[in-house]
Write a protein that holds these residues in place. Structure first.
Motif, PDB file in Angstrom:
ATOM      1  N   THR A 150       0.860  -1.184   0.000  1.00 46.29           N
ATOM      2  CA  THR A 150       0.000   0.000   0.000  1.00 46.29           C
ATOM      3  C   THR A 150       0.890   1.225   0.000  1.00 46.29           C
ATOM      4  O   THR A 150       1.868   1.268   0.747  1.00 46.29           O
ATOM      5  N   ILE A 151       0.558   2.203  -0.810  1.00 46.36           N
ATOM      6  CA  ILE A 151       1.268   3.480  -0.728  1.00 46.36           C
ATOM      7  C   ILE A 151       0.383   4.469   0.019  1.00 46.36           C
ATOM      8  O   ILE A 151      -0.789   4.665  -0.324  1.00 46.36           O
ATOM      9  N   GLU A 152       0.945   5.034   1.069  1.00 49.14           N
ATOM     10  CA  GLU A 152       0.202   5.964   1.905  1.00 49.14           C
ATOM     11  C   GLU A 152       0.407   7.396   1.431  1.00 49.14           C
ATOM     12  O   GLU A 152       1.474   7.745   0.927  1.00 49.14           O
ATOM     13  N   GLY A 153      -0.615   8.217   1.599  1.00 47.87           N
ATOM     14  CA  GLY A 153      -0.448   9.654   1.445  1.00 47.87           C
ATOM     15  C   GLY A 153      -0.521  10.189   0.030  1.00 47.87           C
ATOM     16  O   GLY A 153       0.003  11.273  -0.248  1.00 47.87           O
ATOM     17  N   VAL A 154      -1.183   9.460  -0.877  1.00 53.81           N
ATOM     18  CA  VAL A 154      -1.341   9.976  -2.248  1.00 53.81           C
ATOM     19  C   VAL A 154      -2.390  11.094  -2.233  1.00 53.81           C
ATOM     20  O   VAL A 154      -3.524  10.887  -1.820  1.00 53.81           O
ATOM     21  N   GLU A 155      -1.948  12.275  -2.642  1.00 55.85           N
ATOM     22  CA  GLU A 155      -2.822  13.448  -2.538  1.00 55.85           C
ATOM     23  C   GLU A 155      -3.257  14.004  -3.890  1.00 55.85           C
ATOM     24  O   GLU A 155      -4.234  14.745  -3.971  1.00 55.85           O
ATOM     25  N   THR A 156      -2.504  13.709  -4.960  1.00 58.77           N
ATOM     26  CA  THR A 156      -2.820  14.324  -6.252  1.00 58.77           C
ATOM     27  C   THR A 156      -2.931  13.280  -7.367  1.00 58.77           C
ATOM     28  O   THR A 156      -2.398  12.176  -7.267  1.00 58.77           O
ATOM     29  N   GLU A 157      -3.626  13.693  -8.431  1.00 58.59           N
ATOM     30  CA  GLU A 157      -3.758  12.851  -9.625  1.00 58.59           C
ATOM     31  C   GLU A 157      -2.388  12.535 -10.220  1.00 58.59           C
ATOM     32  O   GLU A 157      -2.136  11.430 -10.702  1.00 58.59           O
ATOM     33  N   VAL A 158      -1.515  13.552 -10.190  1.00 59.26           N
ATOM     34  CA  VAL A 158      -0.188  13.367 -10.769  1.00 59.26           C
ATOM     35  C   VAL A 158       0.558  12.267 -10.015  1.00 59.26           C
ATOM     36  O   VAL A 158       1.133  11.356 -10.616  1.00 59.26           O
ATOM     37  N   GLN A 159       0.520  12.346  -8.698  1.00 56.43           N
ATOM     38  CA  GLN A 159       1.163  11.289  -7.888  1.00 56.43           C
ATOM     39  C   GLN A 159       0.553   9.935  -8.218  1.00 56.43           C
ATOM     40  O   GLN A 159       1.267   8.938  -8.393  1.00 56.43           O
ATOM     41  N   LEU A 160      -0.764   9.897  -8.312  1.00 58.33           N
ATOM     42  CA  LEU A 160      -1.447   8.627  -8.588  1.00 58.33           C
ATOM     43  C   LEU A 160      -0.975   8.035  -9.910  1.00 58.33           C
ATOM     44  O   LEU A 160      -0.670   6.838  -9.997  1.00 58.33           O
ATOM     45  N   ASN A 161      -0.866   8.883 -10.920  1.00 56.55           N
ATOM     46  CA  ASN A 161      -0.428   8.390 -12.227  1.00 56.55           C
ATOM     47  C   ASN A 161       0.993   7.855 -12.184  1.00 56.55           C
ATOM     48  O   ASN A 161       1.279   6.814 -12.767  1.00 56.55           O
ATOM     49  N   PHE A 162       1.864   8.558 -11.470  1.00 49.53           N
ATOM     50  CA  PHE A 162       3.231   8.051 -11.328  1.00 49.53           C
ATOM     51  C   PHE A 162       3.239   6.695 -10.627  1.00 49.53           C
ATOM     52  O   PHE A 162       3.936   5.772 -11.029  1.00 49.53           O
ATOM     53  N   VAL A 163       2.436   6.604  -9.578  1.00 47.22           N
ATOM     54  CA  VAL A 163       2.386   5.362  -8.809  1.00 47.22           C
ATOM     55  C   VAL A 163       1.877   4.209  -9.679  1.00 47.22           C
ATOM     56  O   VAL A 163       2.452   3.118  -9.697  1.00 47.22           O
ATOM     57  N   ILE A 164       0.810   4.471 -10.431  1.00 51.16           N
ATOM     58  CA  ILE A 164       0.230   3.412 -11.262  1.00 51.16           C
ATOM     59  C   ILE A 164       1.190   3.018 -12.390  1.00 51.16           C
ATOM     60  O   ILE A 164       1.368   1.843 -12.699  1.00 51.16           O
ATOM     61  N   ASN A 165       1.823   4.014 -12.999  1.00 43.76           N
ATOM     62  CA  ASN A 165       2.653   3.732 -14.173  1.00 43.76           C
ATOM     63  C   ASN A 165       4.052   3.226 -13.842  1.00 43.76           C
ATOM     64  O   ASN A 165       4.678   2.586 -14.670  1.00 43.76           O
ATOM     65  N   HIS A 166       4.547   3.527 -12.655  1.00 42.48           N
ATOM     66  CA  HIS A 166       5.949   3.196 -12.385  1.00 42.48           C
ATOM     67  C   HIS A 166       6.154   2.218 -11.235  1.00 42.48           C
ATOM     68  O   HIS A 166       7.282   1.836 -10.945  1.00 42.48           O
ATOM     69  N   THR A 167       5.108   1.858 -10.532  1.00 43.44           N
ATOM     70  CA  THR A 167       5.303   0.919  -9.422  1.00 43.44           C
ATOM     71  C   THR A 167       4.296  -0.218  -9.539  1.00 43.44           C
ATOM     72  O   THR A 167       3.308  -0.120 -10.261  1.00 43.44           O
ATOM     73  N   ARG A 168       4.566  -1.278  -8.809  1.00 43.88           N
ATOM     74  CA  ARG A 168       3.636  -2.404  -8.786  1.00 43.88           C
ATOM     75  C   ARG A 168       2.777  -2.381  -7.525  1.00 43.88           C
ATOM     76  O   ARG A 168       2.255  -3.422  -7.105  1.00 43.88           O
ATOM     77  N   ALA A 169       2.648  -1.208  -6.926  1.00 41.56           N
ATOM     78  CA  ALA A 169       1.863  -1.091  -5.690  1.00 41.56           C
ATOM     79  C   ALA A 169       0.439  -1.589  -5.909  1.00 41.56           C
ATOM     80  O   ALA A 169      -0.179  -1.309  -6.931  1.00 41.56           O
ATOM     81  N   ASP A 170      -0.074  -2.339  -4.941  1.00 41.00           N
ATOM     82  CA  ASP A 170      -1.412  -2.906  -5.061  1.00 41.00           C
ATOM     83  C   ASP A 170      -2.494  -1.918  -4.649  1.00 41.00           C
ATOM     84  O   ASP A 170      -3.554  -1.860  -5.264  1.00 41.00           O
ATOM     85  N   LEU A 171      -2.214  -1.163  -3.580  1.00 40.10           N
ATOM     86  CA  LEU A 171      -3.268  -0.356  -2.984  1.00 40.10           C
ATOM     87  C   LEU A 171      -2.792   1.052  -2.669  1.00 40.10           C
ATOM     88  O   LEU A 171      -1.593   1.294  -2.503  1.00 40.10           O
ATOM     89  N   ILE A 172      -3.750   1.950  -2.576  1.00 42.38           N
ATOM     90  CA  ILE A 172      -3.478   3.362  -2.319  1.00 42.38           C
ATOM     91  C   ILE A 172      -4.344   3.831  -1.153  1.00 42.38           C
ATOM     92  O   ILE A 172      -5.526   3.505  -1.085  1.00 42.38           O
TER      93      ILE A 172
END
Ligand code: C2E
Ligand code: MG
Ligand code: MG
Ligand code: MG
Length: 297
Positions: A239-261
């Protein structure tokens, strides 16, 4: 916020006034003493309440669970931050009663939610020293009727270090029962990575500090990617904690294999009624509506 202002005021004595050091200490001391007394009453009378923050699968666009977070509205000082009252509860040993309350309430609340939505509860280092955490968790499960698999407990690296033996024993038993065990705020403590495979974790919650700079700094992004990969290599849900913006979310989705936000983008901690509503709506909702546009009030 009011209470934190009061604490700050007590600390600084107001920016423009000159107050002797001993007098400042006096005010802060008195304020904390007051909080101590009042917190004891609040816990005893069941006056704390819980806020629930959604944990989201960003690819399926669904809330899969939520974290129960303790809240205290002081009658004179207003809302007091857990960053203020949890340490007080820990120092005084009141934390055990607080944890028991949170476990009880959170499991009962979760039992009313549809599907397999899980609830996560924070357990303090002090709990492992003062009480039988396994027994306390079992009692909450029995009394609420919540299946073990829908409960997750969160511990920090500091807990694992400070209460190593007690924590390891309790976590193993709970894990064998099917309770989820998350390592919270991963990356902020000073534990060695060997704890990760030595202890029965099922989930890694990556601290929000790893999001800092990922949009502009390729090293920051690589670090986040690789921290997530550590979790994946150990077969942990991440899980990645503390996602506050769409931009962060897109980076997380596109560059990591994180399961949950988990973060303000999908929803700040909210009332039981608010989270219940979102979970009910989700039962009927097609997954095409962008969840992050749902209001979190
Ligand atoms: P935590 O367990 O890491 O909980 C997550 C904290 O991060 C929550 O703060 C939450 O509001 C905040 N957060 C979530 N998303 C975002 C975001 O996008 N941006 C930012 N800036 N913050 C975000 P909260 O509720 O103030 O709790 C702070 C800490 O107090 C918790 O950190 C936990 O360590 C402790 N705490 C809260 N409730 C309990 C409890 O019932 N028992 C124990 N032992 N500790 C608790
Ligand atoms: Mg937590
Ligand atoms: Mg955390
Ligand atoms: Mg924390």
């Amino acid at each position: 916020i009011k209470a934190d202002l009061a604490l700050n005021a007590a600390k600084s004595g107001g920016k423009n006034r000159i107050i002797p050091f001993h007098a400042r200490m006096d005010t802060e001391y008195q304020f904390r003493q007051q909080l101590k007394t009042d917190l004891k009453t609040a816990i005893a009378e069941g006056k704390l309440h819980l806020a629930y923050q959604p944990v989201v699968d960003p690819r399926e666009n669904r809330i899969v669970g939520c974290e129960a977070l303790a809240r205290w509205d002081h009658e004179t000082f207003g809302a007091i931050s857990p960053a203020t009252f949890i340490p007080i509860a820990e120092e005084t040993g009141m934390i055990t009663d607080l944890t028991r309350f949170v476990l009880g309430k959170a499991t009962r609340d979760c039992h009313t939610w549809p599907g397999t939505t899980h609830v996560a509860v924070n357990i303090s280092a002090r709990d492992f020293r003062s009480t039988d955490v396994e027994e306390m968790v079992n009692q909450a499960l029995e009394e609420s009727g919540l299946p073990a698999a829908r409960l997750e407990i969160e511990v920090t690296e500091t807990t694992v270090i400070e209460e190593r033996d007690a924590a390891a024993a309790a976590l193993l038993k709970l894990c064998n029962r099917g309770v989820g065990v998350a390592l919270d705020d991963f990356g902020t403590g000073y534990s060695s990575l060997s704890y990760l495979s030595a202890l029965p974790f099922t989930k890694l919650k990556i601290d929000r500090s790893f999001l800092t700079g990922i949009e502009t700094d390729e090293h920051a992004l690589k670090l986040l990617t690789n921290v997530v990969q550590i979790g994946k290599d150990l077969d942990l849900v991440t899980t990645i904690e503390g996602v506050e913006t769409e931009v962060q979310l897109n980076f997380v989705i596109n560059h990591t294999r994180a399961d949950l936000i988990q973060g303000f983008l999908y929803g700040a901690p909210m009332s039981f009624d608010a989270i219940s509503r979102l979970l009910e709506q989700q039962v009927y909702r097609q997954n095409t509506v962008p969840l992050r546009l749902v209001s979190s009030t």
